[in-house]
Design a protein around this motif. Structure first.
Motif, PDB file in Angstrom:
ATOM      1  N   ASP A 125      15.964  -9.203 -29.525  1.00  0.00           N
ATOM      2  CA  ASP A 125      16.582  -7.902 -29.298  1.00  0.00           C
ATOM      3  C   ASP A 125      15.552  -6.787 -29.226  1.00  0.00           C
ATOM      4  N   LEU A 126      15.747  -5.884 -28.261  1.00  0.00           N
ATOM      5  CA  LEU A 126      14.962  -4.663 -28.186  1.00  0.00           C
ATOM      6  C   LEU A 126      15.820  -3.537 -28.723  1.00  0.00           C
ATOM      7  N   VAL A 127      15.227  -2.679 -29.541  1.00  0.00           N
ATOM      8  CA  VAL A 127      15.975  -1.585 -30.151  1.00  0.00           C
ATOM      9  C   VAL A 127      15.237  -0.285 -29.880  1.00  0.00           C
ATOM     10  N   ALA A 128      15.974   0.741 -29.424  1.00  0.00           N
ATOM     11  CA  ALA A 128      15.411   2.076 -29.226  1.00  0.00           C
ATOM     12  C   ALA A 128      16.171   3.030 -30.153  1.00  0.00           C
ATOM     13  N   HIS A 129      15.431   3.900 -30.835  1.00  0.00           N
ATOM     14  CA  HIS A 129      16.041   4.817 -31.794  1.00  0.00           C
ATOM     15  C   HIS A 129      15.383   6.182 -31.667  1.00  0.00           C
ATOM     16  N   ILE A 130      16.201   7.223 -31.537  1.00  0.00           N
ATOM     17  CA  ILE A 130      15.689   8.592 -31.495  1.00  0.00           C
ATOM     18  C   ILE A 130      16.592   9.443 -32.373  1.00  0.00           C
ATOM     19  N   ASN A 131      15.987  10.403 -33.047  1.00  0.00           N
ATOM     20  CA  ASN A 131      16.708  11.241 -33.992  1.00  0.00           C
ATOM     21  C   ASN A 131      16.163  12.651 -33.887  1.00  0.00           C
ATOM     22  N   PHE A 132      17.040  13.655 -33.734  1.00  0.00           N
ATOM     23  CA  PHE A 132      16.584  15.046 -33.699  1.00  0.00           C
ATOM     24  C   PHE A 132      17.688  15.962 -34.205  1.00  0.00           C
ATOM     25  N   THR A 133      17.330  17.202 -34.516  1.00  0.00           N
ATOM     26  CA  THR A 133      18.255  18.176 -35.083  1.00  0.00           C
ATOM     27  C   THR A 133      18.522  19.278 -34.065  1.00  0.00           C
ATOM     28  N   VAL A 134      19.791  19.675 -33.956  1.00  0.00           N
ATOM     29  CA  VAL A 134      20.209  20.695 -32.991  1.00  0.00           C
ATOM     30  C   VAL A 134      20.965  21.804 -33.723  1.00  0.00           C
ATOM     31  N   LEU A 135      20.630  23.057 -33.385  1.00  0.00           N
ATOM     32  CA  LEU A 135      21.356  24.219 -33.889  1.00  0.00           C
ATOM     33  C   LEU A 135      22.323  24.681 -32.805  1.00  0.00           C
ATOM     34  N   HIS A 147       9.594  15.217 -31.116  1.00  0.00           N
ATOM     35  CA  HIS A 147       8.347  14.469 -31.142  1.00  0.00           C
ATOM     36  C   HIS A 147       8.104  13.959 -29.720  1.00  0.00           C
ATOM     37  N   ALA A 148       6.903  13.524 -29.487  1.00  0.00           N
ATOM     38  CA  ALA A 148       6.549  13.044 -28.149  1.00  0.00           C
ATOM     39  C   ALA A 148       7.310  11.755 -27.856  1.00  0.00           C
ATOM     40  N   LEU A 149       8.022  11.751 -26.755  1.00  0.00           N
ATOM     41  CA  LEU A 149       8.768  10.566 -26.370  1.00  0.00           C
ATOM     42  C   LEU A 149       7.869   9.599 -25.620  1.00  0.00           C
ATOM     43  N   GLN A 150       8.114   8.339 -25.809  1.00  0.00           N
ATOM     44  CA  GLN A 150       7.375   7.312 -25.112  1.00  0.00           C
ATOM     45  C   GLN A 150       7.883   7.254 -23.673  1.00  0.00           C
ATOM     46  N   GLU A 151       6.965   7.344 -22.723  1.00  0.00           N
ATOM     47  CA  GLU A 151       7.345   7.284 -21.313  1.00  0.00           C
ATOM     48  C   GLU A 151       7.682   5.845 -20.937  1.00  0.00           C
ATOM     49  N   ILE A 152       8.866   5.663 -20.372  1.00  0.00           N
ATOM     50  CA  ILE A 152       9.271   4.333 -19.927  1.00  0.00           C
ATOM     51  C   ILE A 152       9.773   4.423 -18.495  1.00  0.00           C
ATOM     52  N   GLN A 153       9.700   3.351 -17.808  1.00  0.00           N
ATOM     53  CA  GLN A 153      10.203   3.260 -16.445  1.00  0.00           C
ATOM     54  C   GLN A 153      11.502   2.457 -16.475  1.00  0.00           C
ATOM     55  N   PRO A 154      12.601   3.061 -16.026  1.00  0.00           N
ATOM     56  CA  PRO A 154      13.880   2.338 -16.072  1.00  0.00           C
ATOM     57  C   PRO A 154      13.910   1.181 -15.080  1.00  0.00           C
ATOM     58  N   THR A 155      14.663   0.164 -15.452  1.00  0.00           N
ATOM     59  CA  THR A 155      14.823  -0.984 -14.557  1.00  0.00           C
ATOM     60  C   THR A 155      16.122  -0.886 -13.762  1.00  0.00           C
ATOM     61  N   LYS A 156      16.995   0.037 -14.143  1.00  0.00           N
ATOM     62  CA  LYS A 156      18.270   0.239 -13.451  1.00  0.00           C
ATOM     63  C   LYS A 156      18.300   1.655 -12.882  1.00  0.00           C
ATOM     64  N   THR A 157      19.108   1.869 -11.871  1.00  0.00           N
ATOM     65  CA  THR A 157      19.268   3.206 -11.298  1.00  0.00           C
ATOM     66  C   THR A 157      20.727   3.628 -11.386  1.00  0.00           C
ATOM     67  N   ILE A 158      20.942   4.924 -11.413  1.00  0.00           N
ATOM     68  CA  ILE A 158      22.303   5.471 -11.449  1.00  0.00           C
ATOM     69  C   ILE A 158      22.646   5.943 -10.052  1.00  0.00           C
ATOM     70  N   ASP A 159      23.719   5.394  -9.498  1.00  0.00           N
ATOM     71  CA  ASP A 159      24.127   5.720  -8.140  1.00  0.00           C
ATOM     72  C   ASP A 159      25.257   6.743  -8.103  1.00  0.00           C
ATOM     73  N   ASP A 160      25.993   6.897  -9.179  1.00  0.00           N
ATOM     74  CA  ASP A 160      27.128   7.814  -9.239  1.00  0.00           C
ATOM     75  C   ASP A 160      26.618   9.256  -9.252  1.00  0.00           C
ATOM     76  N   LEU A 161      26.997  10.045  -8.225  1.00  0.00           N
ATOM     77  CA  LEU A 161      26.516  11.427  -8.097  1.00  0.00           C
ATOM     78  C   LEU A 161      27.010  12.321  -9.224  1.00  0.00           C
ATOM     79  N   GLU A 162      28.228  12.100  -9.707  1.00  0.00           N
ATOM     80  CA  GLU A 162      28.762  12.925 -10.795  1.00  0.00           C
ATOM     81  C   GLU A 162      27.948  12.720 -12.076  1.00  0.00           C
ATOM     82  N   ILE A 163      27.626  11.489 -12.391  1.00  0.00           N
ATOM     83  CA  ILE A 163      26.817  11.201 -13.584  1.00  0.00           C
ATOM     84  C   ILE A 163      25.426  11.797 -13.432  1.00  0.00           C
TER      85      ILE A 163
END
Length: 184
Positions: A125-135, A147-163
């Motif tokens: 299993d691969l696990v990704a976790h991010i946590n931040f605070t919002v006002l 914090h600095a996010l790790q740059e990743i290249q997605p393997t899937k693309t989003i085709d839905d224009l609304e999303i």
């Protein structure tokens, strides 16, 4: 979030099921939220290890109970002085048998909340976790921890224009305010 309380009363779940149902919430101005996002390639259900192995606790500051045993009152007093709001390890209490009994009574009456350990299949299993605070402020939302996010290249693309349009909005909004020469 509340002052000195790690877990707040309001929660929003990305996936709801009968086991983890929460009440509907309404966001209001001048509130603080912790955004905690976890995703996994696995089944998404961590397995609980032995509850007796838990050695990290946090004090439930909103709970009160008059403890019966002298050892319980002593250990709770020590915890309240040394760790009033933050999680702590119970190593200092596990040496004495009476202190262990006191710790058990504190947990049974929900004065202390154990942090339970979960096991994941780390090989598959691969696990990704991010946590931040919002006002949530009157002039928009503001992320106050980052914090600095790790740059990743997605393997899937989003085709839905609304999303795609929703994703392009971002989280920052323009602040409305008066200029130096204008009166509000």
């Amino acid at each position: 979030m509340k002052q000195f309380v790690i877990d707040g009363n309001k929660a929003v779940l990305s996936v709801s099921n009968p086991e983890t149902r929460v009440d509907d919430v309404e966001f209001e101005e001048n509130e603080v939220y912790c955004i905690d996002i976890v995703t996994s390639t696995g089944e998404g259900k961590p397995k609980l290890l032995d509850e007796k192995q838990t050695t990290i606790y946090k004090r439930a500051v909103d709970r009160n109970y008059h403890l019966k045993m002298k050892a319980s009152r002593f250990i709770f007093s020590e915890i309240s002085q040394k760790f009033p709001i933050m999680p702590f390890t119970a190593r200092f209490a596990l040496e004495d048998k009476r202190a262990r009994l006191g710790l058990v009574e504190c947990v049974n009456h929900e004065l202390l909340q154990p942090y339970l350990f979960y096991m994941r299949n780390l090989v598959c299993d691969l696990v990704a976790h991010i946590n931040f605070t919002v006002l949530l402020m009157p002039n928009g939302s503001d992320q106050i921890t980052s914090h600095a996010l790790q740059e990743i290249q997605p393997t899937k693309t989003i085709d839905d224009l609304e999303i795609k349009s929703w994703l392009a909005l971002g989280t920052k909004t323009k602040k409305k305010g008066c200029g130096k020469k204008k009166k509000c």
